[in-house]
Design an enzyme around this catalytic site. Sequence first.
Site, PDB file in Angstrom:
ATOM      1  N   GLY A 103      21.529  -5.959  13.585  1.00 53.40           N
ATOM      2  CA  GLY A 103      20.794  -6.532  14.721  1.00 53.40           C
ATOM      3  C   GLY A 103      20.955  -5.667  15.952  1.00 53.40           C
ATOM      4  O   GLY A 103      21.042  -6.144  17.089  1.00 53.40           O
ATOM      5  N   LEU A 111      19.216  -3.724  17.789  1.00 49.89           N
ATOM      6  CA  LEU A 111      18.266  -3.548  18.902  1.00 49.89           C
ATOM      7  C   LEU A 111      18.132  -4.821  19.746  1.00 49.89           C
ATOM      8  O   LEU A 111      17.194  -4.960  20.526  1.00 49.89           O
ATOM      9  CB  LEU A 111      16.899  -3.109  18.365  1.00 49.89           C
ATOM     10  CG  LEU A 111      16.892  -1.740  17.670  1.00 49.89           C
ATOM     11  CD1 LEU A 111      15.493  -1.367  17.211  1.00 49.89           C
ATOM     12  CD2 LEU A 111      17.458  -0.643  18.572  1.00 49.89           C
ATOM     13  N   GLN A 151      20.175  -7.591  22.550  1.00 49.14           N
ATOM     14  CA  GLN A 151      20.705  -7.373  23.910  1.00 49.14           C
ATOM     15  C   GLN A 151      21.982  -6.516  23.909  1.00 49.14           C
ATOM     16  O   GLN A 151      22.216  -5.761  24.853  1.00 49.14           O
ATOM     17  CB  GLN A 151      20.998  -8.728  24.572  1.00 49.14           C
ATOM     18  CG  GLN A 151      21.459  -8.613  26.020  1.00 49.14           C
ATOM     19  CD  GLN A 151      21.952  -9.930  26.608  1.00 49.14           C
ATOM     20  OE1 GLN A 151      22.118 -10.926  25.899  1.00 49.14           O
ATOM     21  NE2 GLN A 151      22.178  -9.936  27.915  1.00 49.14           N
ATOM     22  N   LEU A 152      22.787  -6.606  22.853  1.00 48.21           N
ATOM     23  CA  LEU A 152      24.132  -6.026  22.929  1.00 48.21           C
ATOM     24  C   LEU A 152      24.369  -4.790  22.064  1.00 48.21           C
ATOM     25  O   LEU A 152      25.303  -4.031  22.312  1.00 48.21           O
ATOM     26  CB  LEU A 152      25.170  -7.097  22.552  1.00 48.21           C
ATOM     27  CG  LEU A 152      25.118  -8.371  23.417  1.00 48.21           C
ATOM     28  CD1 LEU A 152      26.089  -9.406  22.901  1.00 48.21           C
ATOM     29  CD2 LEU A 152      25.439  -8.031  24.869  1.00 48.21           C
ATOM     30  N   ASP A 175      18.199  -4.622   6.477  1.00 43.78           N
ATOM     31  CA  ASP A 175      17.678  -5.988   6.483  1.00 43.78           C
ATOM     32  C   ASP A 175      18.781  -6.877   5.919  1.00 43.78           C
ATOM     33  O   ASP A 175      19.077  -6.836   4.716  1.00 43.78           O
ATOM     34  CB  ASP A 175      16.423  -6.046   5.598  1.00 43.78           C
ATOM     35  CG  ASP A 175      15.855  -7.457   5.523  1.00 43.78           C
ATOM     36  OD1 ASP A 175      16.427  -8.369   6.154  1.00 43.78           O
ATOM     37  OD2 ASP A 175      14.844  -7.632   4.819  1.00 43.78           O
ATOM     38  N   ILE A 176      19.368  -7.701   6.786  1.00 46.31           N
ATOM     39  CA  ILE A 176      20.510  -8.513   6.323  1.00 46.31           C
ATOM     40  C   ILE A 176      20.094  -9.566   5.310  1.00 46.31           C
ATOM     41  O   ILE A 176      20.946 -10.180   4.662  1.00 46.31           O
ATOM     42  CB  ILE A 176      21.230  -9.190   7.516  1.00 46.31           C
ATOM     43  CG1 ILE A 176      20.221  -9.957   8.373  1.00 46.31           C
ATOM     44  CG2 ILE A 176      21.989  -8.166   8.341  1.00 46.31           C
ATOM     45  CD1 ILE A 176      20.808 -11.185   8.986  1.00 46.31           C
ATOM     46  N   TYR A 190      20.397 -22.840  16.423  1.00 45.98           N
ATOM     47  CA  TYR A 190      21.275 -21.728  16.804  1.00 45.98           C
ATOM     48  C   TYR A 190      22.743 -22.189  16.806  1.00 45.98           C
ATOM     49  O   TYR A 190      23.611 -21.568  16.198  1.00 45.98           O
ATOM     50  CB  TYR A 190      20.853 -21.244  18.188  1.00 45.98           C
ATOM     51  CG  TYR A 190      21.686 -20.156  18.817  1.00 45.98           C
ATOM     52  CD1 TYR A 190      21.868 -18.934  18.196  1.00 45.98           C
ATOM     53  CD2 TYR A 190      22.261 -20.349  20.077  1.00 45.98           C
ATOM     54  CE1 TYR A 190      22.609 -17.926  18.802  1.00 45.98           C
ATOM     55  CE2 TYR A 190      22.989 -19.348  20.698  1.00 45.98           C
ATOM     56  CZ  TYR A 190      23.169 -18.140  20.056  1.00 45.98           C
ATOM     57  OH  TYR A 190      23.887 -17.152  20.670  1.00 45.98           O
ATOM     58  N   ILE A 222      25.556 -13.648  28.441  1.00 44.70           N
ATOM     59  CA  ILE A 222      25.916 -12.256  28.739  1.00 44.70           C
ATOM     60  C   ILE A 222      24.839 -11.639  29.627  1.00 44.70           C
ATOM     61  O   ILE A 222      23.647 -11.724  29.327  1.00 44.70           O
ATOM     62  CB  ILE A 222      26.076 -11.431  27.441  1.00 44.70           C
ATOM     63  CG1 ILE A 222      27.110 -12.081  26.505  1.00 44.70           C
ATOM     64  CG2 ILE A 222      26.470  -9.988  27.778  1.00 44.70           C
ATOM     65  CD1 ILE A 222      28.502 -12.250  27.066  1.00 44.70           C
TER      66      ILE A 222
HETATM   67  C1  AKB Z   1      21.474 -18.126  24.635  1.00 47.04           C
HETATM   68  O1  AKB Z   1      21.229 -18.483  25.798  1.00 47.04           O
HETATM   69  O2  AKB Z   1      20.929 -18.608  23.635  1.00 47.04           O
HETATM   70  C2  AKB Z   1      22.555 -17.089  24.434  1.00 47.04           C
HETATM   71  C3  AKB Z   1      23.881 -17.734  24.275  1.00 47.04           C
HETATM   72  C4  AKB Z   1      24.577 -18.335  25.423  1.00 47.04           C
HETATM   73  O3  AKB Z   1      24.390 -17.766  23.196  1.00 47.04           O
HETATM   74  N1  AKB Z   1      22.564 -16.181  25.540  1.00 47.04           N
END
Ligand code: AKB
Length: 332
Positions: free
Chosen positions: A26, A28, A30-31, A70-71, A159, A189
């Site tokens: 992953g 590409l 944010q991190l 590709d995971i 998530y 972040i």
């Molecule tokens: C999000 O907002 O979904 C992420 C997180 C805090 O995990 N930046």
Amino acid sequence: QQIPADANFHSTSFSEADQPRVLITGGLGQLGVGLASFLRKRFGKDNVILSDIRKPPEHVFLSGPFIYSDILDYKNLREIVVNNRVTWLFHYSALLSAVGEANVSLARAVNITGLHNVLDVAEEHGLRLFVPSTIGAFGPTSPRNPTPDLCIQRPRTIYGVSKVHAELMGEYYYYRYGLDFRCLRYPGIISADSQPGGGTTDYAVQIFHDAVKHGRFECNLEPSTRLPMMYIDDCLRATLEVMEAPAESLSMRTYNVNAMSFTPAELAQEVLKHVPEFQITYNVDPVRQAIADSWPMNFDDSNARKDWGWKHDFDLPELVTTMLNFHGSESR
Ligand code: AKB
């Protein structure tokens, strides 16, 4: 019963003195690019492979090894690990909180099935595995102010559910098979030269760009929404520090890490000190607001500080100065 750390690790043909051979999935997001350049300074350019399913921009391609992975394709993942003699894996592929709610089946595939592949390949090849978790792994029934490492975790986003699953599966593989699984729960972040995508804390990145470019910002969270946050440099350092920590210093395998907590109104006040004409308005996104209202307001990371010496460098004033300087110099 806890298997003694290191008891069951697969031996590799490398001596202890060898640098780790790192794969970032992953890459590409944010991190990933920031993590790759941070790790390359430590372990050498060719020892850190960035990967994604997307085509990288040229500067990323030129800055060090980049590979398609590709995971969701176990054989592809195994081939990369074997062919490149990978020993450490940083697993960053995931759909974030807001975008996950808009595409639950894809989030389930990437965040849960993808994690299973990563755990299996890591176990099979004796890798040290880092998986980021998040403040989003908590929910409305968790204590929110502050939120400790061990408490009720009943998140209400796909998530969050997938990240609790990742924490539990990683720890299960550690206890059951001796997999060297390490996990940090990140706050929001804040990064200058890379954009987050589809998160709830994204406003705290966008505000700096808009303040410099337009002198105003429309915020999609209410002014009083308090969330834990961290500047990217602290995040990358925390990640490397927990990966390098001696196994015996880790009293657990999943740690909260934090730097600061603020509301949009407080952030705007700090921006105003540097951009006197700055104006903030509010146009609340109900999905993001409901998510933020279920997340920690303050994050208790005392175990990380005690066990492996975590200490953040950036508080709110340094964060704002650094971010505005970056965007200011970019627009000049
Ligand atoms: C999000 O907002 O979904 C992420 C997180 C805090 O995990 N930046």
